[in-house]
Design a protein around this motif. Sequence first.
Motif, PDB file in Angstrom:
ATOM      1  N   ASP A 192       0.860  -1.176   0.000  1.00 29.63           N
ATOM      2  CA  ASP A 192       0.000   0.000   0.000  1.00 29.63           C
ATOM      3  C   ASP A 192       0.897   1.227   0.000  1.00 29.63           C
ATOM      4  O   ASP A 192       1.745   1.389   0.889  1.00 29.63           O
ATOM      5  N   SER A 194       1.839   4.766   0.733  1.00 26.81           N
ATOM      6  CA  SER A 194       1.487   5.865   1.622  1.00 26.81           C
ATOM      7  C   SER A 194       2.729   6.707   1.845  1.00 26.81           C
ATOM      8  O   SER A 194       3.841   6.331   1.453  1.00 26.81           O
ATOM      9  N   GLU A 196       4.203   7.117   4.550  1.00 29.48           N
ATOM     10  CA  GLU A 196       5.079   6.392   5.463  1.00 29.48           C
ATOM     11  C   GLU A 196       5.865   5.293   4.753  1.00 29.48           C
ATOM     12  O   GLU A 196       7.053   5.092   5.023  1.00 29.48           O
ATOM     13  N   THR A 197       5.230   4.576   3.833  1.00 29.00           N
ATOM     14  CA  THR A 197       5.960   3.519   3.127  1.00 29.00           C
ATOM     15  C   THR A 197       6.996   4.119   2.165  1.00 29.00           C
ATOM     16  O   THR A 197       8.074   3.556   1.978  1.00 29.00           O
ATOM     17  N   SER A 275      -2.581   9.212  -4.235  1.00 33.02           N
ATOM     18  CA  SER A 275      -4.029   9.342  -4.034  1.00 33.02           C
ATOM     19  C   SER A 275      -4.380  10.699  -3.444  1.00 33.02           C
ATOM     20  O   SER A 275      -3.546  11.362  -2.805  1.00 33.02           O
ATOM     21  N   TYR A 277      -6.224  11.178  -0.997  1.00 36.49           N
ATOM     22  CA  TYR A 277      -6.145  11.050   0.463  1.00 36.49           C
ATOM     23  C   TYR A 277      -4.727  11.344   0.955  1.00 36.49           C
ATOM     24  O   TYR A 277      -4.532  12.103   1.923  1.00 36.49           O
ATOM     25  N   GLU A 278      -3.707  10.765   0.305  1.00 35.58           N
ATOM     26  CA  GLU A 278      -2.327  10.979   0.726  1.00 35.58           C
ATOM     27  C   GLU A 278      -1.890  12.425   0.472  1.00 35.58           C
ATOM     28  O   GLU A 278      -1.161  13.011   1.285  1.00 35.58           O
ATOM     29  N   ARG A 281      -3.285  14.522   3.198  1.00 36.67           N
ATOM     30  CA  ARG A 281      -2.482  14.334   4.410  1.00 36.67           C
ATOM     31  C   ARG A 281      -1.202  15.153   4.344  1.00 36.67           C
ATOM     32  O   ARG A 281      -0.784  15.778   5.336  1.00 36.67           O
TER      33      ARG A 281
END
Length: 319
Positions: A192, A194, A196-197, A275, A277-278, A281
């Motif tokens: 996934d 993100s 963080e990844t 995305s 969403y990311e 953020r």
Amino acid sequence: MKPIDLDKLDLLTLSILVSLYENKSATHVSRILDVPASKISRCLHTARLIFGDELFIRRKYGLVPNDYAGKIYPIAKEIVECAKHFNRLNSAEQSHNRYFELVIPGMIAYAYPRALMKAIKEHNKNIHINVSSWSSHSLESVTSDPHCIVMCCCKGPEEILCFDQKLQVEVLATMNRQYLLSCRKHPILKQDISLETIAKYPYINTFIGTQAPILNPFQEYCQAKDLSLNTEMTITSVSSLFDYLSDCQSLAITPYKAVYDMLDDDSGLHACQLSEYECNRLFEIVEPLKLVLVTHPSADNEDTAWLKQQIRELTHELI
């Protein structure tokens, strides 16, 4: 260090050294200067003999300038910029004929010349353009040259006006879309994706500020969130970036749709848009960079206004 034999140092060699320093790719320099790769190799060999130094170290992602090249660069840049005034003087002698120096971020510098030349021909404009990649010295050019048009990334117009309050600064785009670039077999593509990844892998910065490499929004986010991020280096040439990413575990993030659109099945690279969403953020914590257009305070003639409008329309397609 042996004395420099200036009689053997020509303007083309200096131009190649400057462009290699800024782009770190002989292939990219060949396209920018319209000089065969073999000629670039010969000029670089000549420069190494003249200066008695290697100047550039070959790496798998391109040519990296050493410390001595860093000392030569600002002097060579100044000489090359001064020489360009001869072309401007010559064009000024021609009726209604203007010569413009366009400075564009290296990641998208390739995308403008052909489209601009097409528009110039279609509108029968007596305009000559030369496109070069942005460097931390570029604002110095526009402060003294009414025919220099600069595009660069920054936090906002005030950052440019701190350099010179008289400059005209226009925001072309707020870069709030982000594209992740990696090699096609990168392990992150099985996870996934993100913020963080992404931070778990070596990272490539692709931005230069007014004086030095700047933190891009993702780097700022990692600082704010205390995420450990290994920023390997700064690469601002799209060809050098592609070469490097094609065979490593590093990742890069770019806001330019034009870079995303460049990739095809033969590139060996993968690109995906982060995305919504990311991105939300990310930009809840940090401010997105802006792409701005910078011109001299007296750049108010008809040709400049027309060229700026073409750049606005192209930027809308590319960002």
